[in-house]
Design a protein around this motif. Structure first.
Motif, mmCIF file in Angstrom:
data_model
loop_
_atom_site.group_PDB
_atom_site.id
_atom_site.type_symbol
_atom_site.label_atom_id
_atom_site.label_comp_id
_atom_site.label_asym_id
_atom_site.label_seq_id
_atom_site.Cartn_x
_atom_site.Cartn_y
_atom_site.Cartn_z
ATOM 1 N N ILE A 61 9.480 -4.803 -1.552
ATOM 2 C CA ILE A 61 8.375 -4.411 -2.424
ATOM 3 C C ILE A 61 8.587 -3.037 -3.064
ATOM 4 O O ILE A 61 8.527 -2.914 -4.293
ATOM 5 C CB ILE A 61 7.033 -4.499 -1.675
ATOM 6 N N PRO A 62 8.839 -1.959 -2.290
ATOM 7 C CA PRO A 62 9.002 -0.654 -2.954
ATOM 8 C C PRO A 62 10.237 -0.581 -3.845
ATOM 9 O O PRO A 62 10.195 0.021 -4.925
ATOM 10 C CB PRO A 62 9.095 0.344 -1.790
ATOM 11 N N ALA A 63 11.339 -1.196 -3.416
ATOM 12 C CA ALA A 63 12.570 -1.151 -4.213
ATOM 13 C C ALA A 63 12.384 -1.878 -5.541
ATOM 14 O O ALA A 63 12.793 -1.391 -6.602
ATOM 15 C CB ALA A 63 13.726 -1.750 -3.424
ATOM 16 N N ARG A 64 11.763 -3.040 -5.496
ATOM 17 C CA ARG A 64 11.565 -3.810 -6.728
ATOM 18 C C ARG A 64 10.496 -3.172 -7.614
ATOM 19 O O ARG A 64 10.589 -3.265 -8.844
ATOM 20 C CB ARG A 64 11.231 -5.255 -6.383
ATOM 21 N N LYS A 65 9.501 -2.544 -7.007
ATOM 22 C CA LYS A 65 8.509 -1.824 -7.824
ATOM 23 C C LYS A 65 9.189 -0.718 -8.627
ATOM 24 O O LYS A 65 8.914 -0.537 -9.818
ATOM 25 C CB LYS A 65 7.408 -1.223 -6.959
ATOM 26 N N ARG A 66 10.093 0.022 -8.001
ATOM 27 C CA ARG A 66 10.812 1.084 -8.722
ATOM 28 C C ARG A 66 11.620 0.492 -9.880
ATOM 29 O O ARG A 66 11.655 1.069 -10.983
ATOM 30 C CB ARG A 66 11.726 1.853 -7.769
ATOM 31 N N GLU A 67 12.277 -0.630 -9.644
ATOM 32 C CA GLU A 67 13.058 -1.269 -10.704
ATOM 33 C C GLU A 67 12.154 -1.718 -11.855
ATOM 34 O O GLU A 67 12.500 -1.555 -13.033
ATOM 35 C CB GLU A 67 13.824 -2.467 -10.138
ATOM 36 N N LEU A 68 11.015 -2.293 -11.527
ATOM 37 C CA LEU A 68 10.075 -2.723 -12.561
ATOM 38 C C LEU A 68 9.548 -1.532 -13.345
ATOM 39 O O LEU A 68 9.457 -1.567 -14.579
ATOM 40 C CB LEU A 68 8.920 -3.491 -11.920
ATOM 41 N N GLU B 266 0.836 -1.205 0.000
ATOM 42 C CA GLU B 266 0.000 0.000 0.000
ATOM 43 C C GLU B 266 0.870 1.253 0.000
ATOM 44 O O GLU B 266 0.634 2.184 -0.773
ATOM 45 C CB GLU B 266 -0.908 -0.029 1.229
ATOM 46 N N ASP B 267 1.897 1.279 0.844
ATOM 47 C CA ASP B 267 2.798 2.437 0.905
ATOM 48 C C ASP B 267 3.537 2.644 -0.411
ATOM 49 O O ASP B 267 3.877 3.775 -0.771
ATOM 50 C CB ASP B 267 3.810 2.261 2.035
ATOM 51 N N ALA B 268 3.796 1.552 -1.141
ATOM 52 C CA ALA B 268 4.519 1.647 -2.412
ATOM 53 C C ALA B 268 3.636 2.139 -3.555
ATOM 54 O O ALA B 268 4.145 2.382 -4.654
ATOM 55 C CB ALA B 268 5.110 0.289 -2.773
ATOM 56 N N GLY B 269 2.339 2.279 -3.317
ATOM 57 C CA GLY B 269 1.445 2.782 -4.353
ATOM 58 C C GLY B 269 0.844 1.709 -5.236
ATOM 59 O O GLY B 269 0.265 2.024 -6.286
ATOM 60 N N LEU B 270 0.952 0.461 -4.835
ATOM 61 C CA LEU B 270 0.314 -0.602 -5.608
ATOM 62 C C LEU B 270 -1.198 -0.570 -5.398
ATOM 63 O O LEU B 270 -1.688 -0.152 -4.343
ATOM 64 C CB LEU B 270 0.860 -1.965 -5.179
#
Length: 259
Positions: free
Chosen positions: A236-243, A27-31
């Motif tokens: 989760i947030p780090a990998r979301k940024r990479e994706l 949720e914090d990562a914006g998914l």
């Protein structure tokens, strides 16, 4: 378009972190949606049953309890939460896998090949003393099995489609013929591959698939879902940024399923 659905995270029902912590991070990562795709194996072969008990990865028995947990959490987070599974695939187990998936009725299933004839693709030790010919034969068998997985159409998503590249002793044995075989299978299947970020910030340092396989798949019009393969909230947030960056650099959008 940024990644808003992560179809591949793990919880403590396999080898990850309790679901509330994973959902808070998502949720914090914006998914907008996250899928718990915990590991599961329904093979009755002795060594696999023993391994499941030793490592406590028994989702084939515990999925009803996890489902209760998912239901109780859905209203607490501004996310769509998928009740999914990551199944180990072996062609000898197709009927058992099909029966289990029909019974369990997950939102979707992710298929993976982690072992070939009982040997774990991700471990270095089984391959350290093999000849180049033996290593090549193993990788050939891996892609044959992965193509069988795709052609079975038991799964909505196929995970980390060039897993041997993660293992130093097997790296570089994937060939253009493997790319073509897998790309042809995916181009004619409903099964969708994932762009998997599970090792992009770790020892391997690359996405699955590697750029040359990504290109072969894209040439045939194959699209990808996003899967962080996260086991820990911080991933989760780090990998979301990479994706996000990977898709943006290639002017591609991740596929959104089940809307």
């Amino acid at each position: 378009m940024s990644v808003v659905h992560d179809y591949h995270v793990h919880s403590n029902y396999s080898d990850g972190t309790p679901m509330p912590r994973m959902l808070a991070a998502a949720e914090d990562a914006g998914l907008r949606a996250v899928g718990f795709a915990d590991h599961c194996n329904v093979s009755e072969r002795d060594h696999l049953r023993t391994s499941k008990r030793e490592y406590g990865i028994n989702l084939d028995r515990t999925y009803p309890f996890r489902r209760e947990g998912i239901e109780s959490l859905r209203d607490r987070y501004d996310l769509r939460v998928f009740d999914a599974v990551e199944m180990d695939y072996d062609p000898r187990d197709e009927s058992e896998i099909a029966a289990f998936l029909d019974e369990a009725d997950f939102d979707y299933a992710v298929g993976s090949v982690h072992r070939v004839e009982g040997t774990n693709v991700q471990r270095s030790s089984p391959f350290a003393d093999l000849s180049e010919r033996e290593r090549q034969a193993f990788v050939d068998d891996y892609y044959e099995r992965l193509s069988d997985l795709v052609e079975s159409e038991l799964f909505a998503i196929v995970a980390h489609v060039d897993l041997p590249e993660r293992t130093p002793e097997l790296r570089g044995y994937t060939t253009p013929d493997h790319h073509a075989m897998l790309a042809d299978a995916l181009a004619s299947s409903r099964t969708v591959p994932e762009l998997n970020a599970g090792r992009v910030r770790r020892d391997y340092g690359q996405f699955h698939p590697a750029p040359d396989l990504w290109a072969a798949l894209r040439e045939r019009g194959v699209e990808f879902v996003a899967g962080s393969d996260s086991h820990d909230p911080d991933e989760i947030p780090a990998r979301k940024r990479e994706l996000d960056e990977y898709f943006a650099e290639r002017e591609a959008d991740p596929v959104v399923l089940f809307e």
